[in-house]
Design a protein around this motif. Sequence first.
Motif, PDB file in Angstrom:
ATOM      1  N   ASN A  27      54.092  21.756  50.137  1.00 48.31           N
ATOM      2  CA  ASN A  27      55.526  21.545  49.579  1.00 48.31           C
ATOM      3  C   ASN A  27      56.298  21.984  50.983  1.00 48.31           C
ATOM      4  OD1 ASN A  27      58.085  21.431  48.798  1.00 48.31           O
ATOM      5  ND2 ASN A  27      57.716  23.547  47.410  1.00 48.31           N
TER       6      ASN A  27
ATOM      7  N   ILE B 233      52.231  24.439  47.201  1.00 51.46           N
ATOM      8  CA  ILE B 233      51.732  23.336  47.347  1.00 51.46           C
ATOM      9  C   ILE B 233      52.046  22.626  46.068  1.00 51.46           C
ATOM     10  CG2 ILE B 233      49.731  23.886  48.553  1.00 51.46           C
ATOM     11  CD1 ILE B 233      48.209  24.295  45.943  1.00 51.46           C
ATOM     12  N   THR B 234      51.899  21.189  45.973  1.00 48.60           N
ATOM     13  CA  THR B 234      52.356  20.446  44.694  1.00 48.60           C
ATOM     14  C   THR B 234      51.167  19.711  44.206  1.00 48.60           C
ATOM     15  OG1 THR B 234      53.506  18.941  46.226  1.00 48.60           O
ATOM     16  CG2 THR B 234      54.559  20.553  45.226  1.00 48.60           C
TER      17      THR B 234
ATOM     18  N   GLU C 187      54.741  27.773  44.319  1.00 50.52           N
ATOM     19  CA  GLU C 187      55.112  26.367  44.889  1.00 50.52           C
ATOM     20  C   GLU C 187      55.370  25.980  46.277  1.00 50.52           C
ATOM     21  OE1 GLU C 187      59.400  26.525  43.391  1.00 50.52           O
ATOM     22  OE2 GLU C 187      58.727  26.394  41.349  1.00 50.52           O
TER      23      GLU C 187
ATOM     24  N   THR D 186      49.207  18.647  47.916  1.00 55.05           N
ATOM     25  CA  THR D 186      49.793  18.573  49.141  1.00 55.05           C
ATOM     26  C   THR D 186      50.737  19.633  49.200  1.00 55.05           C
ATOM     27  OG1 THR D 186      51.643  17.281  48.054  1.00 55.05           O
ATOM     28  CG2 THR D 186      50.060  16.058  48.989  1.00 55.05           C
TER      29      THR D 186
ATOM     30  N   SER E 137      59.248  21.969  51.639  1.00 55.52           N
ATOM     31  CA  SER E 137      60.508  22.759  51.641  1.00 55.52           C
ATOM     32  C   SER E 137      60.401  24.294  51.063  1.00 55.52           C
ATOM     33  CB  SER E 137      61.502  21.957  50.627  1.00 55.52           C
ATOM     34  OG  SER E 137      61.036  22.015  49.328  1.00 55.52           O
ATOM     35  N   ALA E 138      59.056  24.334  51.134  1.00 54.77           N
ATOM     36  CA  ALA E 138      58.572  25.666  50.884  1.00 54.77           C
ATOM     37  C   ALA E 138      59.150  26.946  51.644  1.00 54.77           C
ATOM     38  CB  ALA E 138      57.178  26.187  50.573  1.00 54.77           C
TER      39      ALA E 138
END
Length: 405
Positions: free
Chosen positions: A82, A56-57, A54, A80, A84-85
């Motif tokens: 993430n 990248i999304t 998680e 893109t 908030s990772a």
Amino acid sequence: MKTADPELMRAINRFHVLDTIRRAGSISRVEIGERTQLSATTISAITAALLDDELITPHHEGGLRSDSNGNRGRPRVMLTLNASAARVVGAKIATNRLVFVVTDFQGDILAHLTLPVRVDRLPLPVVADLVEDGVRRCVLDAGLALADIHTVALAVPGVVEHGSGRVRSSPVFRDVDVPLATYIAERLGIATIAESDANAMAMAQHWFGRARDCDDFVLVSMEEGLGLGVMHGGQLFRGARELSLDLGHMMMGVSTVQSERLSDIASERAILDGEHADLRLREAMRVGRGMNHVQRLLAEGDDGFTATASRAGEALGIAIANLVGLFAPPRVILVGSSLALGRSLLDPLQASFERALSAPLREVSQIIIDEAGDELWARGAAAVALSELYGSPWSTTGPALRSTL
């Protein structure tokens, strides 16, 4: 023939993929391959792992596509970061202030904090108390808890051994060989990195500033000392034992009678040293605002400081010409508080640089002046932390932690 360490190569590839996505904002796997020159198989494996973790999304762009034969296919999948990772804290520790930022995984600032305090007059435990309090306050201002922070990165003037987190020498600390990263990590319970402020600013320029489109450049930091950051192929160059570079150590003359280092001529400390009749300057120096007051004196035509600034500029011009001779960088970026001297420093610097530069190199390098604010220095420290997270293996337990022992 010795082969490359497989994990090192994986880390390098992970970094390049994540950094390419960060720079682009939104990008397809095919475009990642075009920019990184990695194989489709490698990119597929890396992005699959990044999606699992998680970091990248994915999102679909456009509707169904048709090829040249009229066959219809799926919409293009874009990747893109993430944001908030992960969150990190970057800090600039200067002699007269502490500056903190909290950023997300793509380096966007979530909160910032400045503490005006004469750090160089304080014992190390007190400095550590202030750093700990500043980190905690800035994290709280970002609406986060300390447990949400993956890494803290501290940018310090002087010579820093990045791998061990030790500050070998710095105008900030009374002592030498300070295990700064370990000291702060033990207080916060968070992985901590120590880096030279020049290297942090070089990262800031490459990620957010005047060198976003340039993978090779040299940065000269002109503050309490004279720092040097060298970016090559998009990576910071460090010396043996991951030591940072210090331009102030460059010898400007050696003889049996006298020898001078560049820092003895051109650092902020050298420019402000000496007996000054102006009582306001003495007071300004006591609170760490000496260079700002010198700027006012120069505007009033103070000949003594004009001569001092001119000598410093001439020495810096020679030093920068030597850097161009060694590295031939397309850009040389100048930053730091000494830029407050304005044309009194920069005109002699430019003239000296042009005189000292050999003819074949005169069209190679562009000198860029950037009066960057404190926030960008701290954000550069955060970028140092993020660059290491980008290359770290991730799993359900998070990124691999860096040893600071």
